[in-house]
Motif scaffolding. Structure first.
Motif, PDB file in Angstrom:
ATOM      1  N   SER A   1      53.078 -12.815  12.060  1.00 58.55           N
ATOM      2  CA  SER A   1      52.051 -13.238  11.103  1.00 58.55           C
ATOM      3  C   SER A   1      50.651 -13.056  11.684  1.00 58.55           C
ATOM      4  O   SER A   1      49.704 -12.736  10.958  1.00 58.55           O
ATOM      5  CB  SER A   1      52.269 -14.698  10.703  1.00 58.55           C
ATOM      6  N   GLN A   2      50.507 -13.222  12.994  1.00 58.96           N
ATOM      7  CA  GLN A   2      49.200 -13.021  13.617  1.00 58.96           C
ATOM      8  C   GLN A   2      48.792 -11.548  13.551  1.00 58.96           C
ATOM      9  O   GLN A   2      47.614 -11.238  13.330  1.00 58.96           O
ATOM     10  CB  GLN A   2      49.238 -13.494  15.070  1.00 58.96           C
ATOM     11  N   LYS A   3      49.742 -10.648  13.733  1.00 58.71           N
ATOM     12  CA  LYS A   3      49.429  -9.218  13.629  1.00 58.71           C
ATOM     13  C   LYS A   3      49.079  -8.840  12.193  1.00 58.71           C
ATOM     14  O   LYS A   3      48.194  -8.009  11.962  1.00 58.71           O
ATOM     15  CB  LYS A   3      50.587  -8.385  14.180  1.00 58.71           C
TER      16      LYS A   3
ATOM     17  N   TYR B   1      35.803   0.540  10.652  1.00 53.17           N
ATOM     18  CA  TYR B   1      37.201   0.485  10.218  1.00 53.17           C
ATOM     19  C   TYR B   1      37.797   1.877  10.052  1.00 53.17           C
ATOM     20  O   TYR B   1      39.011   2.073  10.208  1.00 53.17           O
ATOM     21  CB  TYR B   1      37.329  -0.308   8.913  1.00 53.17           C
ATOM     22  N   GLY B   2      36.980   2.874   9.745  1.00 59.27           N
ATOM     23  CA  GLY B   2      37.473   4.240   9.542  1.00 59.27           C
ATOM     24  C   GLY B   2      37.827   4.961  10.828  1.00 59.27           C
ATOM     25  O   GLY B   2      38.398   6.057  10.783  1.00 59.27           O
ATOM     26  N   GLU B   3      37.509   4.372  11.981  1.00 58.11           N
ATOM     27  CA  GLU B   3      37.778   5.018  13.265  1.00 58.11           C
ATOM     28  C   GLU B   3      38.872   4.319  14.060  1.00 58.11           C
ATOM     29  O   GLU B   3      39.077   4.615  15.238  1.00 58.11           O
ATOM     30  CB  GLU B   3      36.495   5.071  14.101  1.00 58.11           C
ATOM     31  N   LEU B   4      39.594   3.388  13.434  1.00 53.50           N
ATOM     32  CA  LEU B   4      40.660   2.683  14.128  1.00 53.50           C
ATOM     33  C   LEU B   4      41.818   3.619  14.464  1.00 53.50           C
ATOM     34  O   LEU B   4      42.083   4.593  13.755  1.00 53.50           O
ATOM     35  CB  LEU B   4      41.173   1.529  13.265  1.00 53.50           C
ATOM     36  N   ALA B   5      42.506   3.317  15.561  1.00 57.51           N
ATOM     37  CA  ALA B   5      43.661   4.119  15.966  1.00 57.51           C
ATOM     38  C   ALA B   5      44.829   3.887  15.014  1.00 57.51           C
ATOM     39  O   ALA B   5      44.987   2.804  14.454  1.00 57.51           O
ATOM     40  CB  ALA B   5      44.066   3.756  17.392  1.00 57.51           C
ATOM     41  N   ASP B   6      45.638   4.920  14.843  1.00 59.55           N
ATOM     42  CA  ASP B   6      46.831   4.831  14.009  1.00 59.55           C
ATOM     43  C   ASP B   6      48.002   4.424  14.901  1.00 59.55           C
ATOM     44  O   ASP B   6      48.654   5.264  15.535  1.00 59.55           O
ATOM     45  CB  ASP B   6      47.106   6.181  13.348  1.00 59.55           C
ATOM     46  N   VAL B   7      48.243   3.120  15.007  1.00 65.43           N
ATOM     47  CA  VAL B   7      49.304   2.611  15.879  1.00 65.43           C
ATOM     48  C   VAL B   7      50.244   1.734  15.069  1.00 65.43           C
ATOM     49  O   VAL B   7      49.891   1.240  13.999  1.00 65.43           O
ATOM     50  CB  VAL B   7      48.716   1.808  17.063  1.00 65.43           C
ATOM     51  N   ASN B   8      51.437   1.533  15.627  1.00 63.31           N
ATOM     52  CA  ASN B   8      52.474   0.744  14.970  1.00 63.31           C
ATOM     53  C   ASN B   8      52.461  -0.670  15.543  1.00 63.31           C
ATOM     54  O   ASN B   8      52.650  -0.874  16.749  1.00 63.31           O
ATOM     55  CB  ASN B   8      53.840   1.394  15.198  1.00 63.31           C
ATOM     56  N   ALA B   9      52.267  -1.655  14.692  1.00 65.00           N
ATOM     57  CA  ALA B   9      52.201  -3.041  15.156  1.00 65.00           C
ATOM     58  C   ALA B   9      53.472  -3.458  15.880  1.00 65.00           C
ATOM     59  O   ALA B   9      53.424  -4.277  16.816  1.00 65.00           O
ATOM     60  CB  ALA B   9      51.939  -3.970  13.973  1.00 65.00           C
ATOM     61  N   ALA B  10      54.610  -2.910  15.494  1.00 67.04           N
ATOM     62  CA  ALA B  10      55.890  -3.299  16.099  1.00 67.04           C
ATOM     63  C   ALA B  10      55.986  -2.896  17.561  1.00 67.04           C
ATOM     64  O   ALA B  10      56.847  -3.411  18.298  1.00 67.04           O
ATOM     65  CB  ALA B  10      57.043  -2.686  15.310  1.00 67.04           C
ATOM     66  N   ASP B  11      55.130  -1.995  18.002  1.00 62.03           N
ATOM     67  CA  ASP B  11      55.168  -1.531  19.388  1.00 62.03           C
ATOM     68  C   ASP B  11      54.467  -2.486  20.349  1.00 62.03           C
ATOM     69  O   ASP B  11      54.458  -2.240  21.561  1.00 62.03           O
ATOM     70  CB  ASP B  11      54.523  -0.150  19.505  1.00 62.03           C
ATOM     71  N   TYR B  12      53.884  -3.564  19.830  1.00 62.06           N
ATOM     72  CA  TYR B  12      53.088  -4.466  20.676  1.00 62.06           C
ATOM     73  C   TYR B  12      53.642  -5.879  20.612  1.00 62.06           C
ATOM     74  O   TYR B  12      53.987  -6.388  19.545  1.00 62.06           O
ATOM     75  CB  TYR B  12      51.625  -4.423  20.245  1.00 62.06           C
ATOM     76  N   ASP B  13      53.719  -6.514  21.795  1.00 63.91           N
ATOM     77  CA  ASP B  13      54.377  -7.816  21.908  1.00 63.91           C
ATOM     78  C   ASP B  13      53.503  -8.982  21.487  1.00 63.91           C
ATOM     79  O   ASP B  13      54.019 -10.077  21.224  1.00 63.91           O
ATOM     80  CB  ASP B  13      54.837  -8.047  23.358  1.00 63.91           C
ATOM     81  N   ASP B  14      52.203  -8.785  21.452  1.00 59.96           N
ATOM     82  CA  ASP B  14      51.315  -9.881  21.089  1.00 59.96           C
ATOM     83  C   ASP B  14      50.144  -9.337  20.275  1.00 59.96           C
ATOM     84  O   ASP B  14      49.822  -8.136  20.354  1.00 59.96           O
ATOM     85  CB  ASP B  14      50.800 -10.616  22.332  1.00 59.96           C
ATOM     86  N   PRO B  15      49.481 -10.189  19.491  1.00 57.28           N
ATOM     87  CA  PRO B  15      48.421  -9.710  18.598  1.00 57.28           C
ATOM     88  C   PRO B  15      47.187  -9.198  19.330  1.00 57.28           C
ATOM     89  O   PRO B  15      46.514  -8.295  18.826  1.00 57.28           O
ATOM     90  CB  PRO B  15      48.099 -10.937  17.740  1.00 57.28           C
ATOM     91  N   ASN B  16      46.877  -9.731  20.511  1.00 58.75           N
ATOM     92  CA  ASN B  16      45.702  -9.245  21.229  1.00 58.75           C
ATOM     93  C   ASN B  16      45.885  -7.807  21.709  1.00 58.75           C
ATOM     94  O   ASN B  16      44.971  -6.990  21.610  1.00 58.75           O
ATOM     95  CB  ASN B  16      45.384 -10.164  22.413  1.00 58.75           C
TER      96      ASN B  16
END
Length: 468
Positions: free
Chosen positions: A49-51, A65-80
């Motif tokens: 929910s934090q992500k 916002y238009g320059e953010l990286a295209d990454v998968n939230a599931a690949d990261y263990d914490d929201p930071n």
């Protein structure tokens, strides 16, 4: 399509000595206040929910916002870590090297109201001979109560029963965490210190501290046949500074001060409302009714853009010339003040170039949770629309720099301290004559969190990454 996310609290984020952020809140009626947007109730405060909370806010409010990286939230263990991955492209050129992050509302507000933290109450660095010295000691802290002073040389530190010299700690690659301990009340360290040839030992225990906004009192520096120079060492734009700034202005006004030295060498910023107060003291009469600074958002949030006008406070100054003592530790609200006052007052920077934080953050709270997202959401400009100082104010070409060392072997108010001496010389003669100590050259780059004593001691005038 992601929703608009929660409305931000009215805070400007700034930079601490660690180069992590600290935020600032309202207090002045002209402080920008974004319009509320809908917020969804959350079912939980777990990592997923934090992500999702990060996603909802960042797509709508992030300045780039238009320059953010295209990454998968599931690949990261914490929201930071997920947030840092998203903003990684903006870290490369220094626009957002960690200014956006997650914290808790309680920790955030404690730091902003009084600069609260747990520690010994000192900053430190290495001088030109690589001697370990205290570079600032907070009044009322364990270090201050032990009568430690800026310029005192630390010969050895006892982590346990036995002292180890700074060289010995460096040789075994001791980390700052090991040397100074956790940020917990009661952590104890002993220091063997040398001052003017005398050696003594002190024992310090960490406790919760409030950072005094000023290092000492505002001073009147006398000079023959001329009105005195007003000198202020300003540590942080926090709420506790507000009444002190009024008294400072009254002291300088009553002494007919028209030349000022504002020492911001370690001031990483703070509250926008306090910066606004200082701007009105310095230039409210000179720029009355004109734009003091502007806040510019992304193209989705242009309705939030604000131009703040100068106002004349009850106690105001009308300086003719101002010298700002700065280093790479000078950032955010400090840079905003310098940038905004420069069109109205003859200004010089003394020391080295500033950090380059031309943006501010809002605080977004996750409904029903303790989480607070500090997110870069706007750029700060002066009243003439000038900003973009992402690599420092001097690097814009709009400011004169008088190079000078941060001479940590001397106290801030010592007339022979290189930066102060250079600033006084400019005010008296208009010249950037370089002192002998300034000619030695120093490094003021910030150090990473994995820094060790051995590595730092190889950097002349290395700065501590934390206020201990």
């Amino acid at each position: 399509m992601r929703n608009n996310g929660p409305a931000p609290a009215v805070w400007l984020l700034a930079l601490l000595v660690s180069l992590s952020g600290c935020g600032g809140g309202g207090g002045g009626s002209s402080t920008p206040s974004p319009n509320p947007t809908p917020v969804q109730e959350v079912a939980s405060c777990d990592v997923a929910s934090q992500k999702r909370f990060v996603d909802d806010v960042i797509d709508d409010w992030y300045l780039w916002y238009g320059e953010l990286a295209d990454v998968n939230a599931a690949d990261y263990d914490d929201p930071n870590s997920y947030l840092q991955a998203l903003t990684a492209p903006l870290a490369v050129d220094g626009r957002d090297p960690g200014f956006s992050y997650l914290t808790t509302a309680a920790a955030d507000e404690a730091a902003l109201s009084s600069g609260a933290y747990i520690g010994f109450g000192f900053r430190y660095g290495f001088d030109a001979s690589n001697a370990f010295r205290f570079s600032d000691v907070l009044e009322g802290s364990p270090a201050g109560d032990a009568d430690l002073r800026r310029g005192d040389k630390v010969l050895a530190i006892a982590i346990g029963d036995e002292f180890e010299t700074i060289a010995e700690l460096g040789a075994r690659d001791a980390t700052t965490l090991e040397v100074f301990g956790d940020s917990e009340v009661g952590v104890e360290r002993r220091f063997r210190v040398e001052r003017a040839g005398d050696v003594f030992e002190v024992t310090l225990l960490k406790r919760e501290l409030a950072t005094p906004p000023f290092a000492g009192q505002p001073l009147l520096l006398s000079r023959a046949g001329m009105d005195p120079i007003g000198y202020l060492h300003f540590r942080s734009f926090i709420t506790d500074a507000e009444p002190l700034l009024v008294e400072m202005a009254r002291t300088f006004r009553d002494a007919n001060v028209t030349d000022l030295i504002i020492d911001l060498r370690y001031n990483g910023g703070g509250l926008l409302s306090v910066a606004e107060q200082l701007l009105n003291i310095f230039a409210g009469e000179l720029g009355q009714g004109e734009d003091s600074y502007r806040i510019s958002h992304n193209d989705k949030r242009t309705s939030e853009n604000v131009a703040v006008s100068f106002e004349v406070p009850d106690v105001a100054l009308s300086p003719r010339r101002m010298a700002f003592i700065v280093t790479e530790g000078t950032a955010s609200a400090s840079e905003l003040v310098i940038n905004a006052v420069s069109p109205y007052v003859e200004t010089v920077l003394v020391g080295s170039d500033t950090f380059g934080k031309a943006v501010g953050q809002y605080a977004f709270d996750q409904r029903g949770c303790e989480n607070r997202l500090r997110l870069v959401a706007f750029e700060t400009l002066n009243g003439e629309g000038q900003g973009g100082y992402y690599t420092g104010l001097v690097d814009t070409g709009r400011f004169t720099l008088c190079p000078a060392a941060d001479d940590i072997t001397r106290e801030f108010h010592d007339p022979e301290e290189a930066s102060l001496k250079t600033a006084v010389n400019w005010l008296n003669s208009g010249s950037c004559a370089v002192t002998s100590s300034a000619q030695k050259g120093v490094s003021t780059r910030q150090l990473s969190s994995d820094w060790s004593l051995r590595h730092q001691s190889q950097l002349i005038q290395g700065r501590s990454p934390w206020l201990q």
